[in-house]
Write an enzyme that holds these catalytic residues in place. Sequence first.
Site, PDB file in Angstrom:
ATOM      1  N   HIS A  90       0.845  -1.195   0.000  1.00 40.00           N
ATOM      2  CA  HIS A  90       0.000   0.000   0.000  1.00 40.00           C
ATOM      3  C   HIS A  90       0.878   1.241   0.000  1.00 40.00           C
ATOM      4  CE1 HIS A  90      -3.759   2.221   0.586  1.00 40.00           C
ATOM      5  NE2 HIS A  90      -3.043   3.040   1.334  1.00 40.00           N
ATOM      6  N   SER A  91       0.598   2.170  -0.911  1.00 40.11           N
ATOM      7  CA  SER A  91       1.323   3.426  -1.042  1.00 40.11           C
ATOM      8  C   SER A  91       2.813   3.128  -1.268  1.00 40.11           C
ATOM      9  CB  SER A  91       1.074   4.303   0.190  1.00 40.11           C
ATOM     10  OG  SER A  91       1.424   5.636  -0.050  1.00 40.11           O
ATOM     11  N   LEU A  92       3.688   3.557  -0.384  1.00 43.93           N
ATOM     12  CA  LEU A  92       5.111   3.249  -0.541  1.00 43.93           C
ATOM     13  C   LEU A  92       5.329   1.750  -0.680  1.00 43.93           C
ATOM     14  CD1 LEU A  92       8.143   3.897  -0.506  1.00 43.93           C
ATOM     15  CD2 LEU A  92       8.032   3.925   2.002  1.00 43.93           C
TER      16      LEU A  92
END
Length: 246
Positions: A90-92
């Site tokens: 998720h995200s990074l």
Amino acid sequence: MVSQSCFILPHSRPNARLRLFCFPYAGGSAAIFKQWQYFLPNDIELVYFQPPGRATRIDEPLLVKMEHLISELMKNIHFLTEKPYVFFGHSLGSRVGFELALQLQVQDKPLPKALIASGSRAPHVLSHKPNIAHLEQPEFVHELKKLNGTSSAVLQHEELMSFLYPMLKADFSIAESYVANGEAIMCPIHIFSGCDDDISEHQLLAWQELTSAKATLQYLQGDHFFIDKHPQALLSHVKQILMPLR
């Protein structure tokens, strides 16, 4: 609970037919995925990545470059590839999963059956958000409030933020400095985004440029942190991806 290097297995399942490696967002830890073990079938083995500088690795030096993080992960090639597997981030964490898959491909190792990229622009597309990793703590916290992913109680707790600041700063340094070179991986990419997130459709669809296979895009209710606020909806879609791969 079994721990292997930088990975945590909430339940070791030697007979599992598939592993799901989970990579957290900036400032997150393996605890983000703690409840996932209760929603996936027993023949899928969950593996959480625990970044250095937090929880069980609190005394280890923080990493501030993607290449250093990937170098650490690549020390575990056998564990990563000994069974069929999928990366979720998720995200990074999505970008960590992508770069790790790319480096495994460069070394001609077995690739993940799929990359699930949640809450992230494609990593070769530049962010339109201002960089904040260089800011001192007061300014950093001010900008962090705008992301709406940290409770106001935590942000207003000066002593706690002083403890969290170095870890957050390190993670944002990785996120802000890493840009993929545009090389594609040879596995499908499944993209999830919150309807109220500010990632543009262009930034999301650009993931298609990073796979020689198929890319899919699904919007879910919520903002950037739908993974925390609406986990069961996300897990329902994740299960649909995983079940045919077992």
